[in-house]
Design a protein around this motif. Structure first.
Motif, mmCIF file in Angstrom:
data_model
loop_
_atom_site.group_PDB
_atom_site.id
_atom_site.type_symbol
_atom_site.label_atom_id
_atom_site.label_comp_id
_atom_site.label_asym_id
_atom_site.label_seq_id
_atom_site.Cartn_x
_atom_site.Cartn_y
_atom_site.Cartn_z
ATOM 1 N N UNK C 251 68.278 28.552 50.086
ATOM 2 C CA UNK C 251 67.347 29.557 49.578
ATOM 3 C C UNK C 251 66.721 29.063 48.283
ATOM 4 N N UNK C 252 65.460 29.381 48.119
ATOM 5 C CA UNK C 252 64.733 28.976 46.923
ATOM 6 C C UNK C 252 63.893 30.160 46.479
ATOM 7 N N UNK C 253 64.137 30.654 45.279
ATOM 8 C CA UNK C 253 63.428 31.837 44.807
ATOM 9 C C UNK C 253 62.605 31.526 43.576
ATOM 10 N N UNK C 254 61.565 32.296 43.423
ATOM 11 C CA UNK C 254 60.732 32.189 42.233
ATOM 12 C C UNK C 254 60.200 33.569 41.891
ATOM 13 N N UNK C 255 59.806 33.744 40.649
ATOM 14 C CA UNK C 255 59.234 35.005 40.207
ATOM 15 C C UNK C 255 57.877 34.726 39.592
ATOM 16 N N UNK C 256 57.002 35.715 39.677
ATOM 17 C CA UNK C 256 55.648 35.545 39.148
ATOM 18 C C UNK C 256 55.548 36.292 37.830
ATOM 19 N N UNK C 257 55.225 35.556 36.792
ATOM 20 C CA UNK C 257 55.094 36.141 35.458
ATOM 21 C C UNK C 257 53.608 36.314 35.158
ATOM 22 N N UNK C 258 53.214 37.534 34.796
ATOM 23 C CA UNK C 258 51.809 37.817 34.527
ATOM 24 C C UNK C 258 51.550 37.824 33.028
ATOM 25 N N UNK C 259 50.331 37.422 32.664
ATOM 26 C CA UNK C 259 49.988 37.347 31.252
ATOM 27 C C UNK C 259 49.980 38.741 30.622
ATOM 28 N N UNK C 260 49.397 39.709 31.350
ATOM 29 C CA UNK C 260 49.298 41.061 30.812
ATOM 30 C C UNK C 260 50.517 41.863 31.252
ATOM 31 N N UNK C 261 51.268 42.336 30.281
ATOM 32 C CA UNK C 261 52.490 43.045 30.652
ATOM 33 C C UNK C 261 52.174 44.359 31.360
ATOM 34 N N UNK C 262 51.191 45.100 30.817
ATOM 35 C CA UNK C 262 50.877 46.391 31.426
ATOM 36 C C UNK C 262 49.460 46.430 31.954
ATOM 37 N N UNK C 263 48.893 45.256 32.206
ATOM 38 C CA UNK C 263 47.525 45.213 32.697
ATOM 39 C C UNK C 263 47.477 45.470 34.197
ATOM 40 N N UNK C 264 46.265 45.489 34.695
ATOM 41 C CA UNK C 264 46.069 45.629 36.129
ATOM 42 C C UNK C 264 46.480 44.315 36.795
ATOM 43 N N UNK C 265 46.996 44.366 37.982
ATOM 44 C CA UNK C 265 47.319 43.116 38.662
ATOM 45 C C UNK C 265 46.043 42.317 38.902
ATOM 46 N N UNK C 266 46.169 41.044 38.853
ATOM 47 C CA UNK C 266 45.010 40.205 39.089
ATOM 48 C C UNK C 266 44.306 39.822 37.801
ATOM 49 N N UNK C 267 44.663 40.463 36.721
ATOM 50 C CA UNK C 267 44.058 40.123 35.441
ATOM 51 C C UNK C 267 44.838 39.000 34.780
ATOM 52 N N UNK C 268 44.141 38.188 34.086
ATOM 53 C CA UNK C 268 44.805 37.183 33.261
ATOM 54 C C UNK C 268 45.463 36.090 34.077
ATOM 55 N N UNK C 269 46.184 35.250 33.359
ATOM 56 C CA UNK C 269 46.818 34.122 34.021
ATOM 57 C C UNK C 269 48.173 34.532 34.569
ATOM 58 N N UNK C 270 48.727 33.675 35.363
ATOM 59 C CA UNK C 270 50.090 33.910 35.842
ATOM 60 C C UNK C 270 50.825 32.581 35.937
ATOM 61 N N UNK C 271 52.119 32.664 35.903
ATOM 62 C CA UNK C 271 52.970 31.485 36.038
ATOM 63 C C UNK C 271 53.977 31.768 37.140
ATOM 64 N N UNK C 272 54.276 30.755 37.902
ATOM 65 C CA UNK C 272 55.330 30.911 38.908
ATOM 66 C C UNK C 272 56.564 30.214 38.362
ATOM 67 N N UNK C 273 57.594 30.997 38.138
ATOM 68 C CA UNK C 273 58.796 30.476 37.514
ATOM 69 C C UNK C 273 59.878 30.311 38.581
ATOM 70 N N UNK C 274 60.249 29.090 38.814
ATOM 71 C CA UNK C 274 61.264 28.807 39.822
ATOM 72 C C UNK C 274 62.645 29.126 39.256
ATOM 73 N N UNK C 275 63.515 29.660 40.110
ATOM 74 C CA UNK C 275 64.901 29.931 39.734
ATOM 75 C C UNK C 275 64.959 30.744 38.426
#
Lengths: 254, 287, 336
Positions: C251-275
């Motif tokens: 199994x390999x999991x990752x989470x998506x971190x968004x630039x805007x904490x309370x912004x609308x989805x799709x706004x700003x940059x994002x990072x995919x953080x593995x494990x």
């Protein structure tokens, strides 16, 4: 055969809830109710947004670990759809009662407990979205969902939309995908044994079911006919027409 | 009723494997008799900081008797706190300890259930009593601390099919380990104590090899002896020379106060040995 | 004149405002400090994994997994389920063909694999004992159960216990000529209780738990069992045979971190953080898990789970298969 039947839905079937819907398709019938925004319990309270609480009740018996898993999945998807930031410190409660399922939940006179039931996710999600619309909860987008199985027959694999429980059991892999009305992939759950290529084909099929809209319907039908397969109904059009019917009925007095 | 928050096994009962030589006494490989001196404890490994997100934590392993390098008892302990008590609780002028001891399902010969059974509750209350005497409780009014010990592997030899006495002898060894590991975790959490408390066990055993003459040994392993007459588990504060908890069990003549005193004295000796390991471990962390 | 500034040590900053803390770490202000996660890893860098098997003596198979500050112990315990205690047991008739589907159904219907995850060991401050399993523990147990059955790692044939006896007396040849074979009768099954205990929890519980399950199953040795006619029970000899485990799903999991904490989805940059670790997990909504098995030489996907957001679409998911493949190589190396 239930799989080819058109989906059916009734809105606002429960008089005491803020919103409700009954949805039935492919052998599943689910009734959902939505209440909210209501006051949140202290531990669920969030300073910036509403807490979305999903409760799934199975057709028979009380919920177990499987229902908790379904609730977690639905909760994280619905939180994305609802404009939760409009209602800080409140709670939106969604209760989904499964009324009937194509397969009996009992094997050996004992409840099948833990195995993830993929096939039920689309029905639950669809009901939840309809019930939220009926409750007039502000949403960013609606969502539609589809289930596709890869069944291998005589060496060649074939995609089957809305598979029957028997087909799910024998399938190589089963996939549930949900798309928002902006054609974004909201949820993807897959199980079995498959390749990236197969998943890609599944994605196309599921997207066609979920995302063809009324405007391009003529074209889509051609595509369906081209492949000579039953690729399932147009879910987004269904959602739209269900609501149109409801609005027409509500505005009858005008 | 089936637990609906867990995945349940088959509705019909399952049976642990029955070995064909289990009832055949001659085949049973007899545990080699005790090789270490009567006043020595087994090799103990102690380490703090195994759970970084907890306030304090420790891990303890005791070597399995007769098989060097193979560990018997394995315990992991986490300490959470001191933290404020929930609003609903009453005022308390001192810190409230809550201890929780749980066997992992795979820790003992018989599979353990998920809910705590009376033995585990019993161990928990013994542990609480042992630690209460060591913590300076009035430094934290209106607070609570949670001490959780998970028994990853109990002190039972798998091959020993002889059911001599009952589980209590094993429980004593387990308790003494719990006390030592909890004390290390408390020190790791930086909770003020008057002294480091460690557990020690001494037992009055009777071996056929000694013509049935009873003798006192420390850190007994039930499978190494033919019969255990009595045992006691002591939680002891060395610098204060105080006992915070004493658990005595067994069968002894009531007029034999001297043997009784000797048994407790040996328990204290065992505890002092454990304390040395404890102090060394904490010293390494601090230093 | 220098403005008086308020400075905090890193842990305090992380606790007070975790989102800006992680964001600042991912996009540094100056050239000198490199971009990275707060735990010092690159976004696509997983923690190294350490696997130790056969450390428990009472379990039939066991594994201890450590990845970063997540430690999980898995013990597999086998118990015998006599056919007599299965309600409405239906032996397979001779004419029924045994297929992969029927074998899987058998494994599932008789509940021969029982995985459970215990989080309430104080492994992190939010998991204290004395409460029933949390929704997370239940979800994890269900996912492990589902994947155990879905991946077909354990063959039911390996768990069957037979009663074998020579047909006596009837030496004359039957019409079908089968009398020379031993007569077999199914008398029971092995039930595998797979228990997982989290000693320390620092994010990404599913990957660690699943790796522990796979490693423990590969380590499992079942006693050789036979039917004892005198005792009318299943007895085992001290000999044991390793459980056959097919494939090596990782199994390999990752989470998506968004630039805007309370912004609308799709706004700003994002990072995919593995494990992701515990801090990152609390800040990310969208998670993706892919289970792959490359042991046959070809990359086969065994499960995908993606929920909680709309950032990961088709292209990202396709690309994630490559990341999962890489993880598979790391884990399979650690397994040896």
């Amino acid at each position: 055969m239930p799989a080819t039947r058109e989906p059916e839905a009734d809105l606002s079937v429960l008089p005491k809830a803020d919103g409700s819907a009954r949805y039935s398709y492919a052998g599943y019938t689910v009734t959902g109710s939505v209440n909210g925004p209501i006051e949140a319990q202290r531990r669920d309270e969030h300073a910036y947004e509403a807490h979305v609480d999903v409760i799934v009740r199975p057709a028979a018996g009380v919920g177990g670990t499987r229902e908790r898993h379904l609730e977690t999945t639905l909760q994280s998807s619905l939180t994305q759809l609802i404009l939760v930031k409009n209602f800080p410190r409140s709670l939106i409660q969604i209760v989904l009662q499964v009324e009937s399922a194509p397969e009996n939940d009992y094997v050996n006179t004992k409840l099948v407990q833990a195995s993830l039931n993929f096939a039920i996710i689309p029905a639950l999600l669809q009901t939840a979205v309809l019930a939220l619309l009926s409750a007039a909860v502000p949403m960013r987008a609606t969502a539609t969902s589809a289930i596709v199985a890869v069944v291998s027959q005589d060496g060649a694999s074939e995609l089957v939309a809305d598979p029957s429980p028997r087909e799910v059991e024998a399938a190589q892999s089963v996939h549930v995908l949900a798309f928002t009305s902006q054609d974004e992939l909201l949820l993807a759950e897959s199980e079995g044994d498959f390749t990236v290529k197969e998943w890609d084909d599944v994605y196309d099929t599921a997207k066609r079911i979920c995302c063809q809209s009324g405007a391009t319907k003529g074209e889509s039908i051609e595509m369906v006919l081209d492949e000579k397969g039953d690729n399932g109904p147009d879910m987004r059009q269904f959602l739209r027409s269900t609501l149109e019917t409801k609005v027409v009925a509500d505005l009858y007095w005008k | 009723m089936a637990d609906r928050r867990r995945i349940n096994g088959p509705p019909g009962a399952t049976i642990p494997p029955i070995y064909e030589d289990a009832s055949d006494k001659s085949v049973v490989t007899r545990q080699p008799p005790r090789s270490r001196p009567a006043n020595a404890i087994r090799q103990t490994y102690l380490k703090t900081g195994v759970t970084p997100s907890a306030s304090g934590s420790a891990y303890l392993e005791v070597e399995m008797a007769g098989k060097p390098g193979v560990s018997g008892l394995k315990l992991s302990c986490t300490v959470h706190g001191p933290r404020s008590l929930p609003r609903s609780s009453l005022f308390s002028p001192h810190i409230i300890l809550s201890t929780h001891v749980k066997f992992a399902p795979f820790a003992t010969k018989q599979r353990r259930g998920y809910l705590r059974d009376p033995t585990e509750r019993d161990l928990g209350s013994h542990l609480e009593a042992a630690l209460r005497g060591a913590i300076i409780a009035d430094r934290w009014p209106k607070s609570g601390v949670d001490i959780i010990v998970s028994i990853i592997e109990g002190d039972q030899d798998r091959e020993t099919s002889r059911q001599q006495g009952d589980e209590a002898w094993d429980m004593m060894n387990t308790l003494s380990g719990c006390i030592t590991v909890a004390s290390a975790a408390l020190a790791d959490a930086g909770i003020d104590c008057v002294d480091t408390v460690a557990g020690g066990v001494a037992a009055l055993v009777r071996d056929d090899a000694d013509n049935g003459k009873p003798k006192i040994v420390i850190d007994p392993v039930p499978s190494e002896h033919d019969k255990i007459e009595a045992a006691c588990c002591v939680a002891y504060l060395p610098t204060r020379d105080e006992i915070t908890n004493l658990w005595f069990k067994g069968d002894m003549p009531d007029d034999d106060m001297a043997t009784y005193m000797e048994l407790v004295q040996q328990g204290i000796q065992a505890s002092k040995h454990a304390n040395r390991v404890l102090v060394q471990c904490i010293g390494e962390t601090v230093g | 004149m220098a403005q008086p500034t308020l400075t905090f040590p890193r842990p305090v900053f992380a606790k007070l405002s975790p989102h800006p803390f992680l964001l600042r770490s991912l996009c540094p202000q100056s050239e000198s400090d490199p971009a990275g996660r707060t735990n010092g890893r690159a976004p696509r860098e997983a923690r190294s994994i350490n696997i130790h098997t056969s450390s428990l003596s009472h379990a039939h198979g066991s594994a201890v997994i450590r990845t970063g500050d997540t430690t999980v112990i898995c013990g597999v315990r086998a118990e015998v389920l006599p056919v007599a205690s299965i309600p409405q047991f239906r032996p397979r008739a001779a004419f029924e063909e045994e297929t992969e589907t029927s074998k899987r159904a058998e494994l599932k219907n008789y509940d021969l694999l029982v995985p459970n995850i215990e989080l309430a060991t104080g492994c992190a401050p939010q998991f204290l004992p004395g409460v029933p399993p949390t929704a997370l523990a239940q979800t994890l147990s269900t996912r492990v159960y589902s994947l155990l059955h879905g991946s077909g790692m354990v063959d039911v044939e390996d768990l069957r216990i037979w009663k074998r006896q020579k047909k006596e007396g009837e030496m004359e040849v039957d019409e079908d000529g089968e009398e020379e074979r031993e007569e077999q009768e199914l008398v029971g099954y092995w039930v595998l209780y797979v228990d997982l205990l989290f000693v320390s929890f620092d994010g990404n519980p599913f990957d660690a738990a699943w790796t522990a399950v796979v490693a423990a199953l590969k380590d499992t040795k079942l006693p050789v069992a036979r039917w004892d006619t005198e005792r009318e029970a299943v007895v085992c000899s001290r000999e044991s045979r390793p459980l056959k485990v097919r494939g090596l799903p990782v199994a390999c999991s990752a989470a998506v971190f968004l630039e805007k904490e309370y912004g609308e989805p799709g706004e700003g940059r994002h990072w995919i953080l593995l494990d992701p670790d515990r801090l990152e997990e609390t800040l990310c909504r969208e998670v993706i898990t892919m289970v792959v098995d490359c042991s046959s030489g070809e990359t086969r996907i065994r499960a995908i789970e993606k929920q909680g957001g709309t950032v990961v679409g088709r292209e990202l998911l396709r690309g994630f298969a490559g990341v999962a493949e890489q993880r598979w190589k790391e884990v399979s190396k650690a397994m040896q």
